[in-house]
Write a protein that holds these residues in place. Structure first.
Motif, short mmCIF file in Angstrom:
data_model
loop_
_atom_site.label_atom_id
_atom_site.label_comp_id
_atom_site.label_asym_id
_atom_site.label_seq_id
_atom_site.Cartn_x
_atom_site.Cartn_y
_atom_site.Cartn_z
N MET A 1 -22.69 1.05 -29.36
CA MET A 1 -22.30 0.78 -28.00
C MET A 1 -21.00 -0.03 -28.01
SD MET A 1 -24.69 -0.60 -24.82
CE MET A 1 -26.10 -0.86 -25.80
N GLU A 5 -19.47 -1.28 -22.50
CA GLU A 5 -20.82 -0.81 -22.22
C GLU A 5 -21.86 -1.90 -22.47
OE1 GLU A 5 -23.55 3.14 -23.13
OE2 GLU A 5 -21.71 2.80 -24.27
N ARG A 6 -21.70 -2.64 -23.54
CA ARG A 6 -22.63 -3.72 -23.86
C ARG A 6 -22.63 -4.79 -22.76
NH1 ARG A 6 -21.07 -4.35 -28.68
NH2 ARG A 6 -19.64 -6.08 -28.39
N VAL A 9 -24.12 -3.29 -19.40
CA VAL A 9 -25.59 -3.21 -19.42
C VAL A 9 -26.20 -4.61 -19.35
CG1 VAL A 9 -27.58 -2.56 -20.84
CG2 VAL A 9 -25.66 -0.98 -20.59
N ARG A 65 -30.30 5.65 -17.13
CA ARG A 65 -29.62 5.52 -18.42
C ARG A 65 -30.57 5.72 -19.59
NH1 ARG A 65 -25.35 2.99 -20.03
NH2 ARG A 65 -25.29 2.27 -22.14
N HIS A 142 -23.32 4.41 -15.24
CA HIS A 142 -24.36 4.58 -16.27
C HIS A 142 -24.43 6.04 -16.72
CE1 HIS A 142 -26.23 0.67 -16.66
NE2 HIS A 142 -26.27 0.54 -15.35
N LEU A 145 -21.61 7.04 -18.98
CA LEU A 145 -21.71 6.47 -20.32
C LEU A 145 -22.71 7.23 -21.22
CD1 LEU A 145 -21.56 2.67 -19.43
CD2 LEU A 145 -19.80 4.02 -20.57
N SER A 157 -29.88 6.78 -23.67
CA SER A 157 -29.72 5.56 -24.47
C SER A 157 -31.08 5.09 -24.96
CB SER A 157 -29.08 4.45 -23.63
OG SER A 157 -27.74 4.74 -23.38
#
Length: 170
Positions: A1, A5-6, A9, A65, A142, A145, A157
């Motif tokens: 990730m 993105e990290r 989230v 997600r 989301h 991604l 994910s």
């Protein structure tokens, strides 16, 4: 990730945690006061309801997600891989179109509701309805991604804290 993105989230997750915690404290305090002092917090039910609305819309992107929403996948399972990928492309286009429409329509609805006030707290309903375009935008991000892995392998994910496939097999 990747880094964006990290952080994205983590921020989304902390917003959900804080909303749920605040809602729980408000409801607990209201119930405790009602039974201990025979009085309640006048605005508690309204604020908790509005927090639940925000919690639902903010959380929908996180659930999507990780593949936690209900999906009918029999059609794509019945076809060979290239055709099932094509079906997922069509599904992805329809979903993204819906998320964009939800964001835009929610924004317009939020603007129209700014003149109506809530009963207990007297804040504009537009602030509550702002959860709709916010949730739609979060759904867009989301989904963007996880889009590649969804289309190619129908994978979402994975996370040590949330595994939608494990709960589906129970």
């Amino acid at each position: 990730m990747n880094t964006f993105e990290r952080y994205f989230v983590a921020t989304n997750r902390w917003a959900l945690i804080l909303l749920l915690a605040a809602m729980s404290v408000i409801i607990f305090a209201n119930v405790a006061l009602r039974y201990l002092t025979n009085a309640s917090i006048e605005w508690a039910e309204e604020v908790a309801r509005h927090m639940m609305i925000w919690l639902t819309f903010i959380g929908s992107g996180m659930v999507m997600r990780y593949g936690g929403h209900i999906a009918v996948e029999n059609l794509q399972d019945a076809f060979p891989r290239p055709i099932s990928q094509g079906i997922r492309v069509v599904v992805a286009i329809l979903l993204m179109g819906f998320f964009i429409m939800m964001t835009w329509t929610g924004y317009l609805y939020t603007q129209r509701a700014m003149f109506q006030l809530t009963a207990a707290t007297q804040i504009p309903f537009g602030y509550i309805y702002a959860a709709i375009p916010t949730g739609g935008l979060l759904l867009c991000i989301h989904f963007a991604l996880v889009l590649r892995s969804y289309i190619t392998d129908r994978k979402f994910s994975t996370d040590a804290n949330f595994d939608a496939t494990a709960s589906a097999s129970i």
